[in-house]
Design a protein around this motif. Structure first.
Motif, PDB file in Angstrom:
ATOM      1  N   ASP A 130       0.858  -1.177   0.000  1.00 40.53           N
ATOM      2  CA  ASP A 130       0.000   0.000   0.000  1.00 40.53           C
ATOM      3  C   ASP A 130       0.900   1.235   0.000  1.00 40.53           C
ATOM      4  N   ASN A 131       0.330   2.400  -0.179  1.00 41.07           N
ATOM      5  CA  ASN A 131       1.111   3.634  -0.144  1.00 41.07           C
ATOM      6  C   ASN A 131       1.449   4.019   1.290  1.00 41.07           C
ATOM      7  N   VAL A 132       2.678   4.450   1.513  1.00 43.29           N
ATOM      8  CA  VAL A 132       3.065   5.034   2.790  1.00 43.29           C
ATOM      9  C   VAL A 132       2.521   6.450   2.758  1.00 43.29           C
ATOM     10  N   GLY A 133       1.985   6.931   3.857  1.00 42.35           N
ATOM     11  CA  GLY A 133       1.294   8.217   3.853  1.00 42.35           C
ATOM     12  C   GLY A 133       1.907   9.249   4.763  1.00 42.35           C
TER      13      GLY A 133
ATOM     14  N   PRO B 101      10.249   1.625   4.673  1.00 47.41           N
ATOM     15  CA  PRO B 101       8.917   2.134   4.344  1.00 47.41           C
ATOM     16  C   PRO B 101       7.801   1.172   4.747  1.00 47.41           C
ATOM     17  N   VAL B 102       7.033   1.584   5.755  1.00 43.48           N
ATOM     18  CA  VAL B 102       5.904   0.809   6.259  1.00 43.48           C
ATOM     19  C   VAL B 102       4.719   1.752   6.403  1.00 43.48           C
ATOM     20  N   CYS B 103       3.548   1.329   5.937  1.00 40.60           N
ATOM     21  CA  CYS B 103       2.355   2.165   6.073  1.00 40.60           C
ATOM     22  C   CYS B 103       1.850   2.141   7.514  1.00 40.60           C
ATOM     23  N   ARG B 104       1.016   3.079   7.843  1.00 41.21           N
ATOM     24  CA  ARG B 104       0.500   3.207   9.212  1.00 41.21           C
ATOM     25  C   ARG B 104      -0.234   1.944   9.683  1.00 41.21           C
ATOM     26  N   PRO B 105      -1.126   1.336   8.867  1.00 44.58           N
ATOM     27  CA  PRO B 105      -1.813   0.123   9.345  1.00 44.58           C
ATOM     28  C   PRO B 105      -0.840  -1.025   9.649  1.00 44.58           C
ATOM     29  N   CYS B 106       0.183  -1.219   8.839  1.00 46.34           N
ATOM     30  CA  CYS B 106       1.158  -2.281   9.102  1.00 46.34           C
ATOM     31  C   CYS B 106       1.988  -1.956  10.337  1.00 46.34           C
ATOM     32  N   TYR B 107       2.346  -0.680  10.513  1.00 47.59           N
ATOM     33  CA  TYR B 107       3.073  -0.238  11.698  1.00 47.59           C
ATOM     34  C   TYR B 107       2.240  -0.500  12.955  1.00 47.59           C
TER      35      TYR B 107
END
Length: 74
Positions: A25-28, A45-51
Protein backbone atom coordinates in the motif's frame (compact mmCIF):
# COMPACT_ATOMS: atom_id res chain seq x y z
CA UNK A 1 1.25 3.94 -11.64
CA UNK A 2 -1.84 4.99 -9.68
CA UNK A 3 -5.15 6.05 -11.08
CA UNK A 4 -7.19 8.69 -9.27
CA UNK A 5 -9.68 6.25 -7.75
CA UNK A 6 -7.13 3.89 -6.19
CA UNK A 7 -6.52 5.98 -3.06
CA UNK A 8 -10.14 7.01 -2.50
CA UNK A 9 -11.33 6.19 1.00
CA UNK A 10 -7.85 5.59 2.41
CA UNK A 11 -6.95 7.63 5.50
CA UNK A 12 -3.49 8.67 4.28
CA UNK A 13 -2.12 10.18 1.10
CA UNK A 14 0.69 8.93 -1.10
CA UNK A 15 4.18 10.21 -0.36
CA UNK A 16 6.17 10.45 -3.57
CA UNK A 17 5.23 6.94 -4.62
CA UNK A 18 6.78 5.31 -1.54
CA UNK A 19 5.27 1.84 -1.10
CA UNK A 20 4.90 -0.20 2.10
CA UNK A 21 7.31 -3.13 1.91
CA UNK A 22 4.87 -5.35 3.83
CA UNK A 23 1.49 -4.87 2.10
CA UNK A 24 2.39 -2.80 -1.01
CA UNK A 25 0.00 0.00 0.00
CA UNK A 26 1.11 3.63 -0.14
CA UNK A 27 3.06 5.03 2.79
CA UNK A 28 1.29 8.22 3.85
CA UNK A 29 1.49 11.30 6.03
CA UNK A 30 0.78 11.93 9.69
CA UNK A 31 -2.18 14.06 10.75
CA UNK A 32 0.28 16.99 10.94
CA UNK A 33 1.11 16.54 7.25
CA UNK A 34 4.62 15.20 7.86
CA UNK A 35 5.86 12.10 6.07
CA UNK A 36 5.11 8.99 8.16
CA UNK A 37 8.31 7.20 9.19
CA UNK A 38 7.88 4.12 11.38
CA UNK A 39 11.61 3.53 11.95
CA UNK A 40 13.89 6.50 12.61
CA UNK A 41 16.96 4.25 12.37
CA UNK A 42 16.68 2.73 8.88
CA UNK A 43 13.62 4.46 7.38
CA UNK A 44 12.11 1.14 6.21
CA UNK A 45 8.92 2.13 4.34
CA UNK A 46 5.90 0.81 6.26
CA UNK A 47 2.35 2.17 6.07
CA UNK A 48 0.50 3.21 9.21
CA UNK A 49 -1.81 0.12 9.35
CA UNK A 50 1.16 -2.28 9.10
CA UNK A 51 3.07 -0.24 11.70
CA UNK A 52 0.12 -0.32 14.10
CA UNK A 53 -0.38 -4.05 13.56
CA UNK A 54 3.31 -4.66 14.27
CA UNK A 55 3.13 -2.53 17.46
CA UNK A 56 -0.01 -4.27 18.72
CA UNK A 57 0.24 -7.89 17.56
CA UNK A 58 3.75 -8.28 16.17
CA UNK A 59 7.30 -8.02 17.47
CA UNK A 60 6.95 -4.28 18.18
CA UNK A 61 10.07 -3.64 16.14
CA UNK A 62 11.13 -2.68 12.62
CA UNK A 63 10.89 -5.66 10.23
CA UNK A 64 14.19 -4.64 8.59
CA UNK A 65 16.60 -3.53 11.35
CA UNK A 66 14.72 -4.93 14.40
CA UNK A 67 14.91 -1.62 16.30
CA UNK A 68 12.09 -1.40 18.84
CA UNK A 69 9.43 1.04 17.67
CA UNK A 70 9.02 4.25 19.61
CA UNK A 71 5.69 6.02 20.00
CA UNK A 72 4.95 8.59 17.25
CA UNK A 73 2.42 11.36 17.55
CA UNK A 74 -0.07 11.62 14.68
Amino acid sequence: MESEGETAGKPMTSVGGQICQICSDNVGKTVDGDRFVACDVCGFPVCRPCYEFERKDGNQSCPQCKTTYKRHKG
